[in-house]
Design an enzyme around this catalytic site. Structure first.
Site, mmCIF file in Angstrom:
data_model
loop_
_atom_site.group_PDB
_atom_site.id
_atom_site.type_symbol
_atom_site.label_atom_id
_atom_site.label_comp_id
_atom_site.label_asym_id
_atom_site.label_seq_id
_atom_site.Cartn_x
_atom_site.Cartn_y
_atom_site.Cartn_z
ATOM 1 N N PRO A 9 0.784 -1.226 0.000
ATOM 2 C CA PRO A 9 0.000 0.000 0.000
ATOM 3 C C PRO A 9 0.823 1.287 0.000
ATOM 4 C CG PRO A 9 -0.057 -1.029 2.152
ATOM 5 C CD PRO A 9 0.571 -2.021 1.209
ATOM 6 N N ASN A 10 0.284 2.244 -0.729
ATOM 7 C CA ASN A 10 0.802 3.615 -0.818
ATOM 8 C C ASN A 10 2.088 3.754 -1.627
ATOM 9 O OD1 ASN A 10 -1.311 4.724 0.877
ATOM 10 N ND2 ASN A 10 -0.310 3.663 2.563
ATOM 11 N N ARG A 17 4.856 11.178 -2.357
ATOM 12 C CA ARG A 17 4.544 10.810 -0.979
ATOM 13 C C ARG A 17 5.753 11.081 -0.067
ATOM 14 N NH1 ARG A 17 4.617 4.596 1.220
ATOM 15 N NH2 ARG A 17 3.946 5.091 3.330
ATOM 16 N N TYR A 22 10.952 9.324 1.576
ATOM 17 C CA TYR A 22 11.075 8.315 0.515
ATOM 18 C C TYR A 22 11.761 8.825 -0.752
ATOM 19 C CZ TYR A 22 7.832 5.863 3.558
ATOM 20 O OH TYR A 22 7.244 5.246 4.640
ATOM 21 N N ASN A 73 8.183 -5.477 -0.849
ATOM 22 C CA ASN A 73 8.058 -4.323 0.024
ATOM 23 C C ASN A 73 6.579 -4.239 0.368
ATOM 24 O OD1 ASN A 73 7.875 -1.920 1.359
ATOM 25 N ND2 ASN A 73 8.993 -0.711 -0.169
ATOM 26 N N ALA A 76 3.099 -0.669 4.786
ATOM 27 C CA ALA A 76 2.626 -0.690 6.172
ATOM 28 C C ALA A 76 2.140 -2.069 6.613
ATOM 29 C CB ALA A 76 1.517 0.340 6.345
ATOM 30 N N GLU A 97 12.962 -9.272 1.771
ATOM 31 C CA GLU A 97 12.158 -8.126 2.221
ATOM 32 C C GLU A 97 12.930 -6.839 1.943
ATOM 33 O OE1 GLU A 97 11.444 -8.327 6.440
ATOM 34 O OE2 GLU A 97 10.377 -6.402 6.489
ATOM 35 N N HIS A 99 12.775 -2.443 2.133
ATOM 36 C CA HIS A 99 12.163 -1.159 2.488
ATOM 37 C C HIS A 99 13.085 -0.046 2.012
ATOM 38 C CE1 HIS A 99 9.213 -3.201 4.907
ATOM 39 N NE2 HIS A 99 10.205 -3.924 5.416
ATOM 40 N N LEU A 100 12.477 0.989 1.479
ATOM 41 C CA LEU A 100 13.262 2.142 1.036
ATOM 42 C C LEU A 100 13.939 2.801 2.224
ATOM 43 C CD1 LEU A 100 10.428 3.411 -1.251
ATOM 44 C CD2 LEU A 100 12.667 2.718 -2.097
ATOM 45 N N ARG A 106 13.141 4.541 12.515
ATOM 46 C CA ARG A 106 11.928 5.351 12.469
ATOM 47 C C ARG A 106 11.058 5.095 13.714
ATOM 48 N NH1 ARG A 106 9.244 4.966 6.762
ATOM 49 N NH2 ARG A 106 8.125 6.775 7.621
HETATM 50 C C1 DQA Z 1 8.239 1.229 3.752
HETATM 51 C C2 DQA Z 1 8.320 1.426 5.263
HETATM 52 C C3 DQA Z 1 6.974 1.187 5.916
HETATM 53 O O1 DQA Z 1 7.054 1.421 7.308
HETATM 54 C C4 DQA Z 1 5.931 2.143 5.350
HETATM 55 O O2 DQA Z 1 4.673 1.870 5.895
HETATM 56 C C5 DQA Z 1 5.892 2.123 3.870
HETATM 57 C C6 DQA Z 1 7.165 2.097 3.131
HETATM 58 C C7 DQA Z 1 9.574 1.573 3.054
HETATM 59 O O3 DQA Z 1 9.746 1.171 1.904
HETATM 60 O O4 DQA Z 1 10.409 2.264 3.642
HETATM 61 O O5 DQA Z 1 4.833 2.209 3.262
HETATM 62 O O6 DQA Z 1 7.965 -0.142 3.480
#
Ligand code: DQA
Length: 146
Positions: A9-10, A17, A22, A73, A76, A97, A99-100, A106
Site C-alpha cells: 500500500p501507498n 509521498r 522516501y 516491500n 505498512a 524483504e 524497504h526504502l 523510524r
Molecule cells: C516502507 C516502510 C513502511 O514502514 C511504510 O509503511 C511504507 C514504506 C519503506 O519502503 O520504507 O509504506 O515499506
C-alpha cells in the site's frame, strides 16, 4: 527463472509521498531499475503493486506456483499483517524483504516486521537501489543453490 517483485500500500504514490522520507523516485522508476537489473541477470521479472492485503496474499500464492523467488516491500502491512506472514511461510520460495527507508531508525511501530521471520534476507535504508541489491542477492542465492 521468474522473480516476483511485490509492492504494498501507498507505494503507488512514491515520487510525491513524503519525499523527505522516501525521496522523489517514482514506482515506475523503480520498476525500470528492476527491469534493467533482471535483464542484466537474465531472469524474467514480474513487478506489481496493490493497496489491498488480500490481493498481496493472492499474488504470493500465485508466485508460489510459478516463481523462483519473491522480493517484497509490503509497505505498512509489514508491521500489521499476520496474513502476509502466513502466506509467505506457506510458499516454498526464498523471500527478500525490502524497504526504502531504514524502518529501525523510524517510529517504534515500524520496528516490528511480520515479514522478517519468514524472509531469507532484509534490505532496508538504501532507497530504490535496495530493490536492485535484493534482486542481485536473490538470483545469486538461487544460482548458487541450484
Ligand atoms: C516502507 C516502510 C513502511 O514502514 C511504510 O509503511 C511504507 C514504506 C519503506 O519502503 O520504507 O509504506 O515499506
Amino acid at each position: 527463472m521468474i522473480i516476483d517483485v511485490l509492492n504494498g500500500p501507498n507505494l503507488n504514490l512514491l515520487g510525491t509521498r513524503q519525499p523527505e522520507v522516501y525521496g522523489t523516485t517514482t514506482l515506475s522508476d523503480i520498476k525500470r531499475l528492476c527491469t534493467d537489473k533482471a535483464e542484466a541477470l537474465g531472469v524474467d521479472l514480474r513487478f506489481s503493486q496493490t493497496n489491498h492485503e488480500g490481493a498481496l496474499v493472492d499474488q504470493i500464492h500465485a508466485a508460489g506456483q510459478t516463481a523462483s523467488g519473491i522480493v517484497i516491500n509490503a509497505g505498512a502491512y509489514t508491521h500489521t499483517s499476520v496474513a502476509l506472514h502466513d502466506a509467505l511461510a506457506s510458499v516454498a520460495l526464498p523471500v527478500f524483504e525490502v524497504h526504502l527507508s531504514n524502518i529501525h531508525a523510524r517510529e517504534p511501530f515500524r520496528h516490528r516486521s511480520y515479514i522478517s521471520p519468514v524472509a531469507t534476507g532484509l534490505i532496508c535504508g538504501f532507497g530504490p537501489i535496495g530493490y536492485v541489491y535484493a534482486l542481485d542477492a536473490l538470483v545469486e542465492m538461487l544460482r548458487s543453490t541450484s
